[in-house]
Design an enzyme around this catalytic site. Structure first.
Site, PDB file in Angstrom:
ATOM      1  N   TYR A   1       0.854  -1.161   0.110  1.00 31.10           N
ATOM      2  CA  TYR A   1      -0.021  -0.008   0.140  1.00 31.10           C
ATOM      3  C   TYR A   1       0.789   1.238   0.034  1.00 31.10           C
ATOM      4  O   TYR A   1       0.479   2.113  -0.434  1.00 31.10           O
ATOM      5  CB  TYR A   1      -0.918  -0.078   1.220  1.00 31.10           C
TER       6      TYR A   1
ATOM      7  N   LYS B   1       3.019 -15.367   1.970  1.00 38.12           N
ATOM      8  CA  LYS B   1       3.011 -16.220   0.672  1.00 38.12           C
ATOM      9  C   LYS B   1       4.694 -16.390   0.531  1.00 38.12           C
ATOM     10  O   LYS B   1       5.069 -16.125  -0.044  1.00 38.12           O
ATOM     11  CB  LYS B   1       2.410 -15.437  -0.315  1.00 38.12           C
TER      12      LYS B   1
ATOM     13  N   ASP C   1      -3.219 -18.117   0.022  1.00 41.42           N
ATOM     14  CA  ASP C   1      -4.350 -18.808  -0.765  1.00 41.42           C
ATOM     15  C   ASP C   1      -5.086 -19.956   0.072  1.00 41.42           C
ATOM     16  O   ASP C   1      -6.045 -20.040  -0.051  1.00 41.42           O
ATOM     17  CB  ASP C   1      -3.624 -19.330  -2.176  1.00 41.42           C
TER      18      ASP C   1
ATOM     19  N   ASP D   1      -6.366  -6.811   3.716  1.00 40.04           N
ATOM     20  CA  ASP D   1      -7.446  -6.398   3.351  1.00 40.04           C
ATOM     21  C   ASP D   1      -8.619  -7.274   2.499  1.00 40.04           C
ATOM     22  O   ASP D   1      -9.713  -7.392   2.817  1.00 40.04           O
ATOM     23  CB  ASP D   1      -6.908  -5.301   2.403  1.00 40.04           C
TER      24      ASP D   1
ATOM     25  N   ASP E   1     -12.412  -8.934   4.416  1.00 44.28           N
ATOM     26  CA  ASP E   1     -13.667  -8.855   3.387  1.00 44.28           C
ATOM     27  C   ASP E   1     -14.165 -10.347   3.342  1.00 44.28           C
ATOM     28  O   ASP E   1     -15.116 -10.471   3.625  1.00 44.28           O
ATOM     29  CB  ASP E   1     -13.541  -8.331   2.149  1.00 44.28           C
TER      30      ASP E   1
HETATM   31  C1  IPM Z   1     -10.338  -1.093   3.939  1.00 46.90           C
HETATM   32  C2  IPM Z   1     -10.729  -0.432   2.562  1.00 46.90           C
HETATM   33  C3  IPM Z   1      -9.636   0.371   2.146  1.00 46.90           C
HETATM   34  C4  IPM Z   1      -8.391  -0.496   2.088  1.00 46.90           C
HETATM   35  C5  IPM Z   1      -9.768   1.102   0.930  1.00 46.90           C
HETATM   36  C6  IPM Z   1     -10.848   1.881   0.763  1.00 46.90           C
HETATM   37  C7  IPM Z   1      -8.350   2.068   0.698  1.00 46.90           C
HETATM   38  O1  IPM Z   1     -10.975  -1.492   1.642  1.00 46.90           O
HETATM   39  O2  IPM Z   1     -10.346  -0.391   5.014  1.00 46.90           O
HETATM   40  O3  IPM Z   1     -10.402  -2.222   4.103  1.00 46.90           O
HETATM   41  O4  IPM Z   1      -8.105  -1.074   1.392  1.00 46.90           O
HETATM   42  O5  IPM Z   1      -7.428  -0.345   3.335  1.00 46.90           O
HETATM   43 MG    MG Z   2     -10.809  -3.278   2.324  1.00 49.99          MG
END
Ligand code: IPM
Ligand code: MG
Length: 360
Positions: A141, A192, A224, A248, A252
């Site tokens: 990042y 990884k 993975d 990240d 999710d």
């Molecule tokens: C998160 C989001 C952010 C990230 C984006 C909006 C930059 O997806 O907080 O998970 O990738 O960190």
């Molecule tokens: Mg995110």
């Protein structure tokens, strides 16, 4: 002296969900005599519209001076075409980096009332309680160099860099071990290392840190495989520690186990537990302004703030209890709705949490 909380609603559904979270925070402030003083500012697209940049220096200064920051979400199609360096997301990354918020805690807890809303079979997720510890201020990042260059054949080539220093790995590994120690005493480090140099160093340093935590059982998993195991048998995990990008993605994924990403709060902490708190979900431009977004992730982020930044455990527990009571009542926003439940909007959900908290 009162504690200063800076509120940054952001873009898209950010302002809607923040309105509800602030109602809950204000009630908790009164009910538990917390002596918080709230102030508001802009970030992301809203800051681009006002200041031409996604995080103004004066906003950053106020965030530094505050005792904690509560953030909604940033980004939206309106700002998708602007230069990469001043996109809304850059404001979020900048505030994380500038405040040194390297330790990102993303709990994925299944409220038993929502077992039906999970995309997995109820028995696979029943009782799920995972904590993902994501490194938040390093890795790909932020790595330099990055950009787009022209190759000799005239073709453009884009590139990013994934650097991790020993000290960056060591401090996030410690967060992972510290969290595991007060939970189920199991830490899974996800990397990884079969491909990436940064992951090889990551694994080596995590092994070193493990020597200070003989009471925590450490395992390693390739990312993975971790992605697969999270949907195959998620309850094998207690705490997962991983880098910025993998964290990240996996957070999710883990959110869907709990029914919806609309349920997931997060805390981002610096070395002294000063923190910024935000829902894991984004600004959801497709549903912005419709009053249907789920405010619970932001409300639960308030609870994390009370817990981690202010050690107000009674108030934090009370907010979580209020959320659970509202789910018991069968109230659901669209993202967590299942048949037999009452579908409510953002404001109704916020009001219900306020009412439940008031009556506790
Ligand atoms: C998160 C989001 C952010 C990230 C984006 C909006 C930059 O997806 O907080 O998970 O990738 O960190
Ligand atoms: Mg995110």
């Amino acid at each position: 002296m009162s504690k200063q909380i800076l509120i940054l609603p952001g873009d898209g559904i950010g302002p809607e969900i923040m309105t509800e979270a602030v109602k809950v925070l204000e009630l908790a402030n009164d009910k538990f005599a917390l002596d918080f003083e709230l102030s508001f500012d802009v970030i992301g697209g809203a800051a681009i519209d006002k200041h031409g940049v996604p995080l103004a220096d004066e906003t950053l200064a106020r965030a530094r001076a505050a005792d904690a920051v509560l953030l909604g979400a940033v980004g939206g199609p309106k700002w998708d075409t602007i230069e990469r360096d001043i996109r809304p997301e850059r404001g979020l990354l900048k505030i994380r980096a500038q405040l040194g918020l390297f330790g990102n805690l993303r709990p994925a807890i299944l409220y038993p009332q929502l077992a039906e809303a999970s995309s997995l079979k109820a028995e696979i997720v029943a009782g799920l309680d995972i904590l993902i510890v994501r490194e938040l201020t390093g890795g790909i990042y932020f790595g330099a160099p990055r950009g787009v260059r022209e190759l000799e054949n005239g073709e453009r080539q884009a590139y990013d860099t994934l650097p991790y220093s020993e000290s960056e790995i060591r401090r996030i590994a410690r967060v992972g071990f510290d969290m595991a120690r007060v939970r189920g005493k199991k830490l899974c480090s996800v990397d990884k290392a079969n491909v990436l140099a940064s992951s090889q160093l990551w694994r080596e340093i995590v092994e070193q840190v493990a020597k200070d935590y003989p009471d925590v059982e450490l395992s390693h998993m390739y990312v993975d495989n971790a992605a697969m195991q999270l949907v195959r048998a998620p309850k094998q995990f207690d705490v997962i520690v991983t880098d910025n990008l993998f964290g990240d993605i996996l957070s999710d994924e883990a959110s869907m186990l709990t029914g919806s990403i609309g349920m997931l709060p997060s805390a981002s902490l610096d070395a002294n537990n000063k923190g910024m708190y935000e829902p894991c979900h984004g600004s959801a431009p497709d549903i912005a302004g419709k009053g249907i977004a789920n405010p619970l992730a932001t409300i639960l982020s308030v609870s994390m703030m009370l817990r981690y930044s202010f050690n107000q455990l009674v108030a934090a527990d009370a907010i979580e209890k209020a959320v659970s009571l509202v789910l018991d009542q069968g109230l659901r926003t669209g993202d967590i709705w299942s048949s037999g439940c009452a579908k409510v909007g953002t404001q109704e959900m916020g009001d219900a949490v306020v009412a439940a908290l008031r009556n506790l």
